[in-house]
Design an enzyme around this catalytic site. Structure first.
Site, mmCIF file in Angstrom:
data_model
loop_
_atom_site.group_PDB
_atom_site.id
_atom_site.type_symbol
_atom_site.label_atom_id
_atom_site.label_comp_id
_atom_site.label_asym_id
_atom_site.label_seq_id
_atom_site.Cartn_x
_atom_site.Cartn_y
_atom_site.Cartn_z
ATOM 1 N N MET A 30 0.843 -1.195 0.000
ATOM 2 C CA MET A 30 0.000 0.000 0.000
ATOM 3 C C MET A 30 0.884 1.253 0.000
ATOM 4 S SD MET A 30 -3.469 -0.879 1.966
ATOM 5 C CE MET A 30 -2.916 -0.650 3.623
ATOM 6 N N ASN A 32 4.130 3.957 0.767
ATOM 7 C CA ASN A 32 4.922 4.496 1.877
ATOM 8 C C ASN A 32 6.046 3.498 2.177
ATOM 9 O OD1 ASN A 32 5.516 6.634 3.500
ATOM 10 N ND2 ASN A 32 4.354 5.872 5.232
ATOM 11 N N HIS A 34 9.102 1.253 2.919
ATOM 12 C CA HIS A 34 10.142 1.276 3.959
ATOM 13 C C HIS A 34 11.003 0.023 3.823
ATOM 14 C CE1 HIS A 34 7.576 -1.667 5.881
ATOM 15 N NE2 HIS A 34 6.580 -0.814 5.941
ATOM 16 N N HIS A 37 9.291 -3.440 3.244
ATOM 17 C CA HIS A 37 8.912 -3.694 1.850
ATOM 18 C C HIS A 37 10.155 -4.021 1.011
ATOM 19 C CE1 HIS A 37 5.604 -0.623 2.876
ATOM 20 N NE2 HIS A 37 4.966 -1.775 2.722
ATOM 21 N N ASP A 152 2.433 -9.235 9.013
ATOM 22 C CA ASP A 152 0.967 -9.352 8.971
ATOM 23 C C ASP A 152 0.640 -10.840 8.906
ATOM 24 O OD1 ASP A 152 0.265 -6.404 8.631
ATOM 25 O OD2 ASP A 152 1.771 -6.722 7.089
ATOM 26 N N GLN A 155 -2.801 -12.251 7.854
ATOM 27 C CA GLN A 155 -2.967 -12.018 6.409
ATOM 28 C C GLN A 155 -2.239 -13.097 5.610
ATOM 29 O OE1 GLN A 155 -2.632 -8.014 4.468
ATOM 30 N NE2 GLN A 155 -0.609 -8.725 3.923
ATOM 31 N N VAL A 178 11.073 -7.280 9.292
ATOM 32 C CA VAL A 178 12.279 -6.453 9.368
ATOM 33 C C VAL A 178 12.032 -5.377 10.428
ATOM 34 C CG1 VAL A 178 13.846 -4.958 8.079
ATOM 35 C CG2 VAL A 178 12.706 -6.845 6.924
ATOM 36 N N SER A 187 6.887 -0.139 9.652
ATOM 37 C CA SER A 187 5.486 -0.106 9.223
ATOM 38 C C SER A 187 5.208 1.271 8.638
ATOM 39 C CB SER A 187 4.565 -0.341 10.426
ATOM 40 O OG SER A 187 3.248 0.043 10.100
ATOM 41 N N ARG A 189 2.697 2.875 9.017
ATOM 42 C CA ARG A 189 1.979 3.670 10.023
ATOM 43 C C ARG A 189 2.906 4.312 11.057
ATOM 44 N NH1 ARG A 189 -3.714 2.459 9.910
ATOM 45 N NH2 ARG A 189 -4.095 0.659 8.577
HETATM 46 P P1 AMP Z 1 1.624 -2.998 3.376
HETATM 47 O O1 AMP Z 1 2.145 -1.946 2.470
HETATM 48 O O2 AMP Z 1 1.619 -2.580 4.816
HETATM 49 O O3 AMP Z 1 0.304 -3.557 2.903
HETATM 50 O O4 AMP Z 1 2.656 -4.193 3.311
HETATM 51 C C1 AMP Z 1 2.982 -4.805 2.093
HETATM 52 C C2 AMP Z 1 3.739 -6.075 2.375
HETATM 53 O O5 AMP Z 1 4.934 -5.773 3.099
HETATM 54 C C3 AMP Z 1 2.943 -7.073 3.251
HETATM 55 O O6 AMP Z 1 3.175 -8.379 2.781
HETATM 56 C C4 AMP Z 1 3.530 -6.850 4.615
HETATM 57 O O7 AMP Z 1 3.403 -7.979 5.467
HETATM 58 C C5 AMP Z 1 4.984 -6.576 4.258
HETATM 59 N N1 AMP Z 1 5.639 -5.851 5.353
HETATM 60 C C6 AMP Z 1 5.241 -4.690 5.922
HETATM 61 N N2 AMP Z 1 6.078 -4.350 6.923
HETATM 62 C C7 AMP Z 1 7.016 -5.313 6.992
HETATM 63 C C8 AMP Z 1 8.160 -5.537 7.826
HETATM 64 N N3 AMP Z 1 8.500 -4.697 8.800
HETATM 65 N N4 AMP Z 1 8.894 -6.658 7.600
HETATM 66 C C9 AMP Z 1 8.567 -7.534 6.613
HETATM 67 N N5 AMP Z 1 7.505 -7.377 5.787
HETATM 68 C C10 AMP Z 1 6.739 -6.283 5.977
#
Ligand code: AMP
Length: 284
Positions: A30, A32, A34, A37, A152, A155, A178, A187, A189
Site C-alpha cells: 500500500m 509508503n 520502507h 517492503h 501481517d 494475512q 524487518v 510499518s 503507520r
Molecule cells: P503494506 O504496504 O503494509 O500492505 O505491506 C505490504 C507487504 O509488506 C505485506 O506483505 C507486509 O506484510 C509486508 N511488510 C510490511 N512491513 C514489513 C516488515 N517490517 N517486515 C517484513 N515485511 C513487511
C-alpha cells in the site's frame, strides 16, 4: 523501471516478460515504502525474478474512512526507493481500475473463519478487502511467486489458504519481519507516530520478546503471562487491543503438544494502531 497505471499497459509488458520465460514476482503493497517492503524486493531480486511491486491503498480493507484518508501517501519517494532496488515494474492503479463497478457491493473473494477471527473480529470486512484485492492482482499479473511479510501474520495465513483453495498456481514466499535496530517493526503507520510516541514504540516488541522468552520455558503459564504482559504494556503507555498465543499453523488454540506457537498482538499508541508478532518454538 516502468511505472504503469493501466491494465492494458500492464498486460502488454507482462506478455513481453512471459514470452522470454522470465519468472515473475509480485510484491503487493500500500506504498509508503520502507525497509520492510524493500526486503521483500531484495528477496525477489535475489531469486533472479522479474519484480513487480504494486502500490494501491485498497479502500475496501479499511473500516474507517478516516483511516483510509489518513493513510500515508508518498508515491514519488516510493518510486525513487524502488528504482534503487532495480524493481522492473511499479503498478499504481486507480480505485476505478481495480474496482470497475465501484466499491459498494463489490464482487469479492472471501476466506471464511480465518477472516473472522483475531483481527477480523475487530475489523469486520478487512480481510474480505485484502483477499479480494490480492486475487484481482493475482488474476491480472499471474505471478509465479508472490511475497508477503510475516509482520501481517494472519494475512499471510489467509492468503496461503486462498491460494490453496482457489488453485492459484502461485508460490507464496513469506519473509520475516524487518525491524529497526531497537526492535520496532517497520510499518508505514510508524510515520503517524508523534516524536514522544515513537520514543516508546519499540517497547511493544521488547515486551512481547520477553513474553516469548518466558513462554519458551513454560507453556502452561500462558493465561497468567497474557495478563502480566497486558499490564506491562499498559504501564508503558500502550492500550492493548489484542494479545493472543496461538498455534502458528492454523491460528488455533494451543494444546500441550503445540510446538510452533505465535504471539500475536495489536496495541494503540495514541491514535496509531501497531501490530506485531513473535514466533516461539517449544523444545520438548
Ligand atoms: P503494506 O504496504 O503494509 O500492505 O505491506 C505490504 C507487504 O509488506 C505485506 O506483505 C507486509 O506484510 C509486508 N511488510 C510490511 N512491513 C514489513 C516488515 N517490517 N517486515 C517484513 N515485511 C513487511
Amino acid at each position: 523501471m516502468k511505472i504503469i497505471r493501466s491494465i492494458n499497459n500492464l498486460k502488454q509488458i507482462i506478455k513481453i516478460f512471459r514470452d522470454k520465460n522470465y519468472i515473475i514476482s509480485l510484491i503487493p503493497t500500500m506504498g509508503n515504502i520502507h525497509d520492510g517492503h524493500l526486503n521483500l524486493v531484495k528477496k525477489a531480486k535475489l531469486m533472479n525474478t522479474t519484480c513487480i511491486v504494486s502500490i494501491f491503498i485498497n479502500p475496501t480493507q479499511f473500516d474507517q474512512l478516516y483511516d483510509f484518508n489518513n493513510y500515508p501517501r508518498s508515491i514519488k519517494l516510493d518510486c525513487k526507493k524502488l528504482m534503487v532496488y532495480n524493481v522492473d515494474i511499479v503498478f499504481i492503479p486507480s480505485v476505478l481500475t481495480m474496482y470497475p463497478s465501484g466499491i459498494n457491493n463489490y464482487t469479492c473473494m472471501y476466506v471464511p473463519v480465518l477472516s473472522e477471527i483475531l483481527e477480523g473480529s475487530k475489523r469486520l470486512n478487512h480481510y474480505k478487502g485484502v483477499t479480494t484485492i490480492i486475487s484481482k492482482l493475482f488474476n491480472l499479473i499471474k505471478p509465479n511467486l508472490a511475497f508477503f511479510g510475516e509482520k501481517d501474520f494472519q494475512q499471510l495465513v489467509i492468503i496461503k489458504r486462498m491460494v490453496h483453495d482457489m488453485h492459484y498456481n502461485i508460490k507464496i514466499i513469506s519473509v520475516p519481519t524487518v525491524r529497526e535496530i531497537n526492535g520496532l517493526a517497520y510499518s508505514s503507520r510508524n510515520t503517524l507516530l508523534s516524536k514522544d510516541e515513537y520514543k516508546i514504540a519499540h517497547k511493544f516488541y521488547l515486551t512481547l520478546k520477553s513474553m516469548a522468552d518466558k513462554l519458551q520455558n513454560n507453556i502452561h503459564y500462558v493465561t497468567d503471562l497474557i495478563k502480566i504482559t497486558t499490564h506491562q504494556l499498559e504501564k508503558i503507555g500502550f492500550l492493548v487491543d489484542s494479545l493472543y498465543v496461538l498455534d502458528s499453523k492454523n491460528l488455533t488454540c494451543i494444546t500441550n503438544n503445540s510446538k510452533n506457537i505465535i504471539i500475536l498482538s495489536t496495541v494503540w499508541l495514541g491514535k496509531t494502531r501497531l501490530i506485531d508478532n513473535i514466533k516461539v518454538e517449544i523444545f520438548k
